[in-house]
Design an enzyme around this catalytic site. Structure first.
Site, mmCIF file in Angstrom:
data_model
loop_
_atom_site.group_PDB
_atom_site.id
_atom_site.type_symbol
_atom_site.label_atom_id
_atom_site.label_comp_id
_atom_site.label_asym_id
_atom_site.label_seq_id
_atom_site.Cartn_x
_atom_site.Cartn_y
_atom_site.Cartn_z
ATOM 1 N NE ARG A 41 0.298 4.369 -5.063
ATOM 2 C CZ ARG A 41 -0.035 4.346 -6.340
ATOM 3 N NH1 ARG A 41 0.785 4.787 -7.263
ATOM 4 N NH2 ARG A 41 -1.226 3.897 -6.710
ATOM 5 C CD GLU A 49 -2.394 -3.002 -3.239
ATOM 6 O OE1 GLU A 49 -1.688 -3.157 -2.221
ATOM 7 O OE2 GLU A 49 -2.425 -1.942 -3.877
ATOM 8 N NE ARG A 93 1.204 5.601 -0.206
ATOM 9 C CZ ARG A 93 0.509 4.638 -0.800
ATOM 10 N NH1 ARG A 93 0.993 3.410 -0.878
ATOM 11 N NH2 ARG A 93 -0.674 4.880 -1.330
#
Length: 140
Positions: A41, A49, A93
Site C-alpha cells: 500500500r 477507489e 499490506r
C-alpha cells in the site's frame, strides 16, 4: 529500509494490471500494488477507489491513477521505503513509499491531480453539489 526494484525499460511488461494470471509484479489500483507477490500500500497517498467507487467521477479518476502508476513503475528503477509510522495496515499490506531519484512517485500522482496526500483517514472523492432543476435565472 530501502528495497530497490527495477523495470528494465518502458516496454517491460513486468508491471501491469493485476488479474487472475498476473499476481507477482502488478498494480491493483492507484495506491496498491504487488512487488514480487507482496501486497504494498503506497503509504504517502490516497487515490480514488476503482473497486467500490462512490460515483462515476471517482471511478474515472481511479482508473486514471491506476494507469499512471503502471506508467511510473515501468519508467525505471524505484525504491520502497518503509513507512515511518508502522510496517503494515489493518489488511496486512506492507506500507511503503515508492521513491525514484529522491522523489516520491506518490507526489507525482498528487501533482497530476490523481492522488492526495494520505492524512491517516480516507476522504470522499465525490462532491455532491445540489443541482437546480429550474435552470439559470434571468437577469431582471
Amino acid at each position: 529500509m530501502l528495497i530497490s526494484c527495477m523495470a528494465r525499460n518502458a516496454e517491460d511488461p513486468s508491471y501491469s494490471r493485476c488479474g487472475k494470471d498476473v499476481r507477482r509484479n502488478c498494480v491493483i489500483d492507484g495506491d496498491t500494488l504487488r512487488v514480487q507477490g507482496i501486497v504494498i500500500r503506497i503509504a504517502d497517498i490516497d487515490t480514488p477507489e476503482i473497486s467500490r467507487p462512490g460515483c462515476t467521477e471517482e471511478k474515472r479518476l481511479g482508473e486514471q491513477a491506476t494507469a499512471r502508476l503502471i506508467e511510473l513503475l515501468k519508467a525505471g528503477r524505484f525504491g520502497l521505503i518503509a513507512w515511518k509510522r508502522r510496517d503494515e495496515d489493518r489488511y496486512g499490506r506492507k506500507l511503503r513509499v515508492l521513491m525514484r531519484d529522491g522523489r516520491s512517485l506518490g507526489s507525482i500522482l498528487i501533482s497530476e491531480g490523481l492522488a492526495r496526500p494520505w492524512t491517516g483517514k480516507r476522504q470522499p472523492w465525490c462532491s455532491f453539489t445540489p443541482r437546480t432543476t429550474n435552470g439559470p435565472s434571468e437577469a431582471s
